[in-house]
Scaffold this motif. Structure first.
Motif, short mmCIF file in Angstrom:
data_model
loop_
_atom_site.label_atom_id
_atom_site.label_comp_id
_atom_site.label_asym_id
_atom_site.label_seq_id
_atom_site.Cartn_x
_atom_site.Cartn_y
_atom_site.Cartn_z
N THR A 34 0.82 -1.21 0.00
CA THR A 34 0.00 0.00 0.00
C THR A 34 0.85 1.26 0.00
OG1 THR A 34 -0.13 -0.12 2.42
CG2 THR A 34 -1.95 -1.07 1.16
N GLY A 35 2.14 1.11 -0.03
CA GLY A 35 3.02 2.26 -0.07
C GLY A 35 3.14 2.98 1.26
N MET A 36 2.76 2.32 2.34
CA MET A 36 2.84 2.96 3.65
C MET A 36 4.30 3.12 4.06
SD MET A 36 -0.16 1.03 5.73
CE MET A 36 -1.85 1.00 5.14
N ALA A 37 4.62 4.28 4.56
CA ALA A 37 6.00 4.54 4.98
C ALA A 37 6.09 4.38 6.49
CB ALA A 37 6.41 5.95 4.57
N GLY A 38 6.95 3.45 6.93
CA GLY A 38 7.11 3.26 8.36
C GLY A 38 5.99 2.43 8.95
N SER A 39 5.98 2.31 10.26
CA SER A 39 5.00 1.51 10.97
C SER A 39 4.03 2.41 11.72
CB SER A 39 5.69 0.56 11.95
OG SER A 39 6.59 -0.29 11.28
N PRO A 40 2.77 2.01 11.86
CA PRO A 40 1.79 2.82 12.60
C PRO A 40 2.26 3.10 14.02
CG PRO A 40 0.69 1.09 11.38
CD PRO A 40 2.16 0.82 11.27
N THR A 41 2.09 4.33 14.46
CA THR A 41 2.53 4.70 15.81
C THR A 41 1.49 4.38 16.86
OG1 THR A 41 1.71 6.95 15.45
CG2 THR A 41 4.03 6.53 14.95
N ASN A 42 0.21 4.27 16.47
CA ASN A 42 -0.84 3.93 17.43
C ASN A 42 -0.94 2.42 17.59
OD1 ASN A 42 -1.49 6.59 17.68
ND2 ASN A 42 -3.39 6.49 16.51
N GLY A 98 1.99 -0.17 19.02
CA GLY A 98 2.33 1.07 18.32
C GLY A 98 3.79 1.46 18.45
N GLY A 99 4.36 1.89 17.34
CA GLY A 99 5.75 2.34 17.36
C GLY A 99 6.76 1.24 17.16
N THR A 100 6.31 0.00 16.99
CA THR A 100 7.24 -1.11 16.80
C THR A 100 8.00 -0.94 15.49
OG1 THR A 100 5.84 -2.65 18.03
CG2 THR A 100 7.43 -3.62 16.51
N SER A 101 9.30 -1.14 15.54
CA SER A 101 10.13 -1.09 14.34
C SER A 101 10.16 -2.50 13.76
CB SER A 101 11.54 -0.61 14.68
OG SER A 101 12.35 -0.61 13.53
N ALA A 102 9.45 -2.70 12.64
CA ALA A 102 9.31 -4.04 12.09
C ALA A 102 9.29 -3.99 10.57
CB ALA A 102 8.03 -4.69 12.63
N THR A 103 9.45 -5.16 9.97
CA THR A 103 9.36 -5.29 8.52
C THR A 103 8.31 -6.35 8.19
OG1 THR A 103 11.13 -6.95 8.49
CG2 THR A 103 11.78 -4.65 8.19
N ASP A 104 7.94 -6.42 6.91
CA ASP A 104 6.97 -7.41 6.44
C ASP A 104 5.72 -7.40 7.32
OD1 ASP A 104 6.01 -9.33 4.72
OD2 ASP A 104 6.86 -11.00 5.84
#
Length: 204
Positions: A34-42, A93-99
């Motif tokens: 979906t082209g989302m940049a980064g991970s959701p903070t909530n 929220g705020g987790t630094s993750a991939t995939d």
């Protein structure tokens, strides 16, 4: 019986009307596709209605305003954190993750059970009304132990004008009584994004 508060958000109930069974409970929303940049903070919990807001729907977040169009209800997620594959009933929220993948019930005709904050009379349930939904404290409120949402229906907000959900009746459980202080009702999402011609995230 619903005599105590135990808010758990939106629980899948049934399909409104008839439809061919695609044998799927949820759709997968993958951040990379979906082209989302980064991970959701909530933080997002199972049973939270979720919205794809922002320019080009660059984020996903819990439903937090009456003018937003939810895209569905969150049912869990999977992601890779520090090289480890994880499956969870809530997104921290705020987790630094991939995939990162979110599992969301996106069918606009899906109905849900949700607990009300006050008793609703038999007469109120006979008159189809719209109601607001909210959480006890913040939009990211839920249990990090069970992963369950704390969304509930504001029983005092019933109107015939626009509001977040439509109550279609009381949950048909054997122990549900007309006199319950916090009844469980069946609803559907009035402002589901797929009910609109425009693809914006807001009804305003």
């Amino acid at each position: 019986m619903s005599t105590t508060k135990a808010f758990r958000g939106f629980i899948p109930a049934r399909k409104k009307g008839g439809a061919y069974n695609n044998e799927a409970v949820t759709d997968t929303i993958a951040l990379t596709s979906t082209g989302m940049a980064g991970s959701p903070t909530n933080s997002i919990f199972t049973g939270d209605p979720v919205v794809l807001p922002g320019a080009n729907f660059a984020t996903i977040s819990p439903y937090i305003a009456a003018t937003l169009k939810p895209s569905g209800v969150f049912m869990g997620c999977q992601y890779v954190e520090n090289g480890e594959q994880k499956f969870s009933r809530y997104w921290p929220g705020g987790t630094s993750a991939t995939d990162v993948k979110f599992f969301v019930i996106t069918d606009p005709d899906q109905t849900y059970y949700i607990q009300a904050s006050t008793s609703l009379s038999v007469e109120e349930l006979l008159i189809v009304k719209n109601y607001n939904v909210t959480v006890s404290s913040t939009a990211s409120s839920g249990s990090t132990t069970t992963g369950q949402s704390s969304y509930y229906l504001d029983g005092a907000s019933g109107v015939e004008s626009a509001a977040a959900v439509r109550v279609v009746g009381k949950a048909q459980f054997p122990d549900e009584k007309d006199t319950d202080a916090y009844p469980i009702v069946e609803v559907w999402l009035n402002h589901h994004r797929d009910r609109f011609v425009t693809a914006t995230a807001s009804t305003a």
